[in-house]
Design a protein around this motif. Structure first.
Motif, PDB file in Angstrom:
ATOM      1  N   SER A 169       3.463   5.447  -5.895  1.00 27.28           N
ATOM      2  CA  SER A 169       3.321   5.369  -7.349  1.00 27.28           C
ATOM      3  C   SER A 169       2.198   6.263  -7.846  1.00 27.28           C
ATOM      4  N   GLN A 170       1.099   6.296  -7.109  1.00 25.24           N
ATOM      5  CA  GLN A 170      -0.027   7.137  -7.496  1.00 25.24           C
ATOM      6  C   GLN A 170       0.321   8.619  -7.369  1.00 25.24           C
ATOM      7  N   SER A 171       1.051   8.971  -6.327  1.00 25.41           N
ATOM      8  CA  SER A 171       1.420  10.374  -6.142  1.00 25.41           C
ATOM      9  C   SER A 171       2.394  10.836  -7.224  1.00 25.41           C
ATOM     10  N   ASP A 218       8.937  -1.958  -9.072  1.00 28.43           N
ATOM     11  CA  ASP A 218       8.836  -2.087  -7.615  1.00 28.43           C
ATOM     12  C   ASP A 218       7.441  -2.559  -7.197  1.00 28.43           C
ATOM     13  N   GLN A 219       6.415  -2.024  -7.865  1.00 28.90           N
ATOM     14  CA  GLN A 219       5.041  -2.375  -7.499  1.00 28.90           C
ATOM     15  C   GLN A 219       4.743  -3.849  -7.800  1.00 28.90           C
ATOM     16  N   LEU A 246       0.820  -1.208   0.000  1.00 25.80           N
ATOM     17  CA  LEU A 246       0.000   0.000   0.000  1.00 25.80           C
ATOM     18  C   LEU A 246       0.859   1.267   0.000  1.00 25.80           C
ATOM     19  N   SER A 247       1.951   1.253   0.750  1.00 27.70           N
ATOM     20  CA  SER A 247       2.821   2.430   0.767  1.00 27.70           C
ATOM     21  C   SER A 247       3.460   2.640  -0.604  1.00 27.70           C
ATOM     22  N   SER A 300      11.795   6.804 -14.022  1.00 28.46           N
ATOM     23  CA  SER A 300      11.177   6.728 -12.704  1.00 28.46           C
ATOM     24  C   SER A 300       9.849   5.978 -12.755  1.00 28.46           C
ATOM     25  N   VAL A 301       9.064   6.208 -13.796  1.00 25.27           N
ATOM     26  CA  VAL A 301       7.777   5.514 -13.938  1.00 25.27           C
ATOM     27  C   VAL A 301       8.000   4.007 -14.063  1.00 25.27           C
TER      28      VAL A 301
END
Length: 239
Positions: free
Chosen positions: A77-79, A102-103, A71-72, A95-96
């Motif tokens: 990622s969303q931010s 990572d996700q 979740l963190s 970065s994307v």
């Protein structure tokens, strides 16, 4: 002495700080245990084996704790999104992709862990392999990103050098140099981790499976110590 103890307590009270300390102990134990296990003498070999077992338990502890990291990571990622705030397109897309790797890493590792723990009926090998590939991809992307950041920071430094020598400009240059040093440390840390990530790939891929325990521990300890140094520097800046 009291200040050092308080600093350690502050580090251990945060999740990231505790993880870095456990990581350092894990790889440090593997380094010393790997060296001792190769030395002649029964007592050295037994101590080395005990340290390697201790290292394995700490590694397992970190794997379990990462069950709660999804979740963190998703929030981060969303931010960040597609990096609309980044001025450099190469930095943005690196970065994307890094965030995507990572996700995806976390659920793959969770499935591998659950399969090993017999919580689900599945073979863990392919999931460990996939999580290792994603970790390696994340490290590579992180290296490329840091190299790009260093290039951009050096351009800014060259421009500021040709400008005035006011107190504010000198302070700005000093800050840019510290940022460059931080990115260089990140590159070294990621390269050490990447060497271990390749070691854990299937045999036949580069140097996969060829590292002795002490070398895996050495690479991991170097990376972990850099992480602790960077965290201390960050806390000093924010203090």
């Amino acid at each position: 002495m009291q200040n050092s103890l308080l600093s350690l307590v502050n580090v251990l009270e945060s999740y990231r700080g505790r993880d870095k300390v456990i990581r350092t102990l894990c790889y440090g134990s593997q380094l010393v245990g790997g060296v001792l296990s190769e030395k002649p003498g029964l007592s050295s070999a037994q101590l080395g084996k005990s340290l390697l077992l201790f290292s394995a338990q700490l590694s397992h502890c970190r794997t379990v704790l990462r069950l709660f990291d999804d979740l963190s990571m998703l929030t981060y990622s969303q931010s960040y999104g597609l990096g609309a705030g980044e001025e450099d397109s190469a930095l943005r897309w690196t970065s994307v992709l890094n965030n995507v790797a990572d996700q995806l890493y976390y659920p793959c590792e969770h499935i591998a862990w659950a399969a090993d723990a017999k919580i689900i009926s599945a073979k863990s090998d392919k999931w460990w392999l996939l999580s290792g590939i994603l970790w390696g991809a994340s490290l590579l992307l992180g290296i490329f990103r840091s190299m790009r950041v260093v290039m951009l920071l050096r351009k800014k430094l060259r421009k500021s050098t040709r400008g005035d020598s006011s107190e504010g400009t000198v302070a700005s240059r000093s800050q840019l140099r510290r940022q460059v040093q931080g990115e260089v440390l990140s590159i070294l840390s990621s390269m050490a981790d990447l060497s271990n990530a390749i070691h854990w790939m299937p045999p036949g891929f580069l140097w996969a499976g060829r590292f002795p325990n002490w070398l895996v521990g050495l690479m991991g300890t170097m990376s972990s110590l850099i992480g602790l140094i960077q965290m201390g520097a960050s806390q000093a800046v924010n203090a």
